[in-house]
Design a protein around this motif. Sequence first.
Motif, PDB file in Angstrom:
ATOM      1  N   UNK A 324      50.582 -12.380 -58.308  1.00  0.00           N
ATOM      2  CA  UNK A 324      49.277 -12.111 -57.710  1.00  0.00           C
ATOM      3  C   UNK A 324      49.204 -12.604 -56.270  1.00  0.00           C
ATOM      4  N   UNK A 325      49.932 -13.671 -55.967  1.00  0.00           N
ATOM      5  CA  UNK A 325      49.918 -14.184 -54.604  1.00  0.00           C
ATOM      6  C   UNK A 325      50.451 -13.164 -53.627  1.00  0.00           C
ATOM      7  N   UNK A 326      51.283 -12.246 -54.088  1.00  0.00           N
ATOM      8  CA  UNK A 326      51.811 -11.210 -53.206  1.00  0.00           C
ATOM      9  C   UNK A 326      51.013  -9.928 -53.311  1.00  0.00           C
ATOM     10  N   UNK A 327      49.927  -9.954 -54.080  1.00  0.00           N
ATOM     11  CA  UNK A 327      49.084  -8.772 -54.174  1.00  0.00           C
ATOM     12  C   UNK A 327      49.542  -7.766 -55.209  1.00  0.00           C
ATOM     13  N   UNK A 328      50.498  -8.145 -56.041  1.00  0.00           N
ATOM     14  CA  UNK A 328      51.045  -7.178 -56.967  1.00  0.00           C
ATOM     15  C   UNK A 328      50.567  -7.320 -58.387  1.00  0.00           C
ATOM     16  N   UNK A 329      49.674  -8.278 -58.684  1.00  0.00           N
ATOM     17  CA  UNK A 329      49.277  -8.538 -60.050  1.00  0.00           C
ATOM     18  C   UNK A 329      48.040  -7.769 -60.474  1.00  0.00           C
TER      19      UNK A 329
END
Length: 447
Positions: A324-329
């Motif tokens: 999620x920190x990379x925007x993928x979650x």
Amino acid sequence: MTRSRGDVVARLLARCAVLAAVGAVVVLLLALGADGLLIIGAGLLGLIVCATGVWWFLAHRGAVRLFGAFVAVAAPVGLLVLFTHDGFWPTVLASSLCWGAALTCARAALRRSDPQRSGRAAAAPRPRRPVLIMNPKSGDGKVGRFGLVERAEERGARVILLDPSVQADVAALAREAVAEGADLLGVAGGDGTQALVATVAAEHDLPFLVIPAGTRNHFAMDLGLDRSDPARCLDALTDGEELRVDLGDVAGRAFVNTVSFGVYADVVQHPEYRDDKAGTALSVMPDLLVGEGMRRLDARVDGTALSSQQALLVSNNPYAAPDALAGGGRRPRLDGGELGVLAIRVEGAAQAADLAVRGSKSTGLTVMTAQRVEVASHEEEMPVAVDGEALRMATPVVCSLRPGALRVLVPRDRPGVVAPSPRVNWRRLVDLAIGHAEPPSEGETRA
């Protein structure tokens, strides 16, 4: 006890997952001698070297950054050359296919064995006086490209079209619409604008309509809405149903997705970030990770203290995976009544490699859930990114949750609704495969 067809299928899938995982190991054991050990060792070494290169690329400038980029690319390429040239590729391919099949069957088994689902929709009456606020500039002009104004008015909605040249107070516009008798509020815009109007809707217990006309539209994604065609969301005005979801709160301001502290919050403060996200991040990252701009955060997550974190993300309900920190979650549910917390502390290439190899088990990554998060720094104010919007807030900053505060009107047909992908729990899978595990009850907490 009579078992349903779903229980039988879940048990069969669990057995397939266990067998496939055993097969992946057997393939490597059969290749042992030197080959199996070399494959395992080379794979781990390649992952470590690649992670080290990525760290050098992000945390440094000039020649070190170029060398880091070379290392990050050369490591996986070198592995491919090694496996192909020395004839290891059949073993690697067979083991990888077995492991991929194991993970696929494992997730399918756990998903079928858990009947719990979030966001159960209830029937909703058709709104009589809906008011929609639309930002024509959002998402590179999606409001105009999809004809959202005309289509909304055809369905009986009043549209407030924002003037891009004027800074508008969308919350004030929403409150004015409520005072004039609106029985539904909606937004065609990004997640930051969605949160501001959602606050007003929650205050007056009015249904809220999400039209994904922004850039990423994470809230719409987790609601299962069609982000590729925002006009489809307008069908909710004539044939909709209602969900009750949670609303996050950070220092009295609502958020629908996330609040970020630390590195990402520092990056989005730069004005040039909006037009050049990657370039701006690469430009300032060395200062934020190892230079003079490095910021350390202390947080109290319910009763647990976290110290000297570089990045902290607090989400309205937890994400299914740490990416999620990379925007993928994605968030499996929006009505779970708890905050998700992800914290990162990586201070060098060694810790970056540890994070790459061990994932969520790494000492550099903390994954938690909480009811309350308090974040502090050594400054009177700290940069904060609320649903991607750059803000500054007085410290300490407190995040909490308003369970079930927001009524969301959605169309009955939501093509983006997917069954959440559960975290693989091999102990539970083995129990399920041999018949010792019972499917969890409806109210049981997900592992």
